[in-house]
Design an enzyme around this catalytic site. Structure first.
Site, PDB file in Angstrom:
ATOM      1  N   TYR A  31       0.810  -1.220   0.000  1.00  0.00           N
ATOM      2  CA  TYR A  31       0.000   0.000   0.000  1.00  0.00           C
ATOM      3  C   TYR A  31       0.839   1.263   0.000  1.00  0.00           C
ATOM      4  CZ  TYR A  31       1.221   0.632   4.893  1.00  0.00           C
ATOM      5  OH  TYR A  31       1.922   0.834   6.052  1.00  0.00           O
TER       6      TYR A  31
ATOM      7  N   PHE B 167       2.343   9.583   3.546  1.00  0.00           N
ATOM      8  CA  PHE B 167       2.720   9.459   4.956  1.00  0.00           C
ATOM      9  C   PHE B 167       3.179   8.046   5.306  1.00  0.00           C
ATOM     10  CE2 PHE B 167      -1.869   8.796   4.830  1.00  0.00           C
ATOM     11  CZ  PHE B 167      -2.013   7.596   5.505  1.00  0.00           C
ATOM     12  N   ASP B 168       2.868   7.067   4.448  1.00  0.00           N
ATOM     13  CA  ASP B 168       3.319   5.707   4.716  1.00  0.00           C
ATOM     14  C   ASP B 168       3.230   4.892   3.430  1.00  0.00           C
ATOM     15  OD1 ASP B 168       4.279   3.537   6.127  1.00  0.00           O
ATOM     16  OD2 ASP B 168       2.380   3.077   7.114  1.00  0.00           O
TER      17      ASP B 168
ATOM     18  N   ILE C  68      -6.955   0.572  11.048  1.00  0.00           N
ATOM     19  CA  ILE C  68      -8.060   1.531  11.056  1.00  0.00           C
ATOM     20  C   ILE C  68      -9.323   0.875  10.502  1.00  0.00           C
ATOM     21  CG2 ILE C  68      -6.615   3.605  10.995  1.00  0.00           C
ATOM     22  CD1 ILE C  68      -7.073   3.783   7.983  1.00  0.00           C
TER      23      ILE C  68
ATOM     24  N   TYR D 206      -8.260   7.951  11.651  1.00  0.00           N
ATOM     25  CA  TYR D 206      -7.686   8.278  12.957  1.00  0.00           C
ATOM     26  C   TYR D 206      -8.474   9.336  13.724  1.00  0.00           C
ATOM     27  CZ  TYR D 206      -3.780   5.444  11.460  1.00  0.00           C
ATOM     28  OH  TYR D 206      -3.002   4.392  11.049  1.00  0.00           O
TER      29      TYR D 206
ATOM     30  N   PHE E 264      -5.687   5.671   0.355  1.00  0.00           N
ATOM     31  CA  PHE E 264      -4.737   4.570   0.245  1.00  0.00           C
ATOM     32  C   PHE E 264      -4.902   3.900  -1.110  1.00  0.00           C
ATOM     33  CE2 PHE E 264      -5.435   4.872   4.800  1.00  0.00           C
ATOM     34  CZ  PHE E 264      -4.168   4.717   5.329  1.00  0.00           C
TER      35      PHE E 264
END
Length: 188
Positions: free
Chosen positions: A39, A50-51, A70, A96, A113
């Site tokens: 992902y 961010f990731d 999540i 979040y 995502f």
């Protein structure tokens, strides 16, 4: 790209299929609740990543329905099949929320995502062979990702070489036209 699918009915989790899985592909079930995903997550507001698992070519594994991720992931991954890639847009209440996840994810952030469902499988059993089997499976997934990454690099290199060759041909044609054009009308 495919149509948007509202998975929650309130716009909280929107799925858009980027690449469909094969019709006979496996999907997560109560017998195969553990999923491996690849992902990349971005902040909807800024587009900032961010990731990601793309940088280190890893997979992320978790069991659906256990609350270890999540809420939007538990919802969305249940609807996917192995091989499918989907864009999942997650409103804050399915991500979040008001707390965010500092320092990377601010409070009340909508997240996007792109998720690939790589595999789904049963929970780990307690037998001794499962650890070595799991290592072998993860090594195989890593090899597949490395091959895919190397193929992408090679394809990019070939495209760049083709562009350079085309540019050189155009330059050569332009250069020959200039040379031909200089001598016109001067010789008798």
């Amino acid at each position: 790209m495919s149509e948007e699918i509202d998975l929650t009915g309130d716009g909280g989790v929107i799925k858009t299929i980027v690449r469909h899985a094969k019709a006979d592909a496996d999907a997560p079930t109560t017998d195969n609740p553990v999923v491996d995903v690849h992902y990349e997550g971005v902040l909807a507001e800024t587009g900032e990543v961010f990731d990601t698992t793309h940088e280190d070519n890893t997979v992320f594994s978790f069991e659906i329905g256990k609350g270890s991720v999540i809420k939007s992931w538990d919802i969305a991954l249940r609807t996917m099949k192995v091989g499918e890639i989907a864009k999942i847009t997650c409103k804050p209440e399915y991500a979040y929320g008001s707390a965010g996840s500092p320092p990377d994810i601010p409070p009340e952030a909508t997240l996007i995502f792109e998720v690939e469902l790589v595999a789904c499988r049963p929970r780990k059993s307690s037998n001794l062979g499962s650890a070595s089997e799991e290592r072998a499976r993860l090594e195989e997934l890593k090899k597949q990702r490395e091959i895919a990454a190397a193929t992408k690099v090679e394809e990019k290199k070939k495209r760049e070489e083709a562009k350079a060759a085309a540019a050189a041909r155009i330059q050569a044609k332009l250069g020959s036209k200039k040379v031909q054009g200089k001598g016109k009308g001067k010789a008798k």
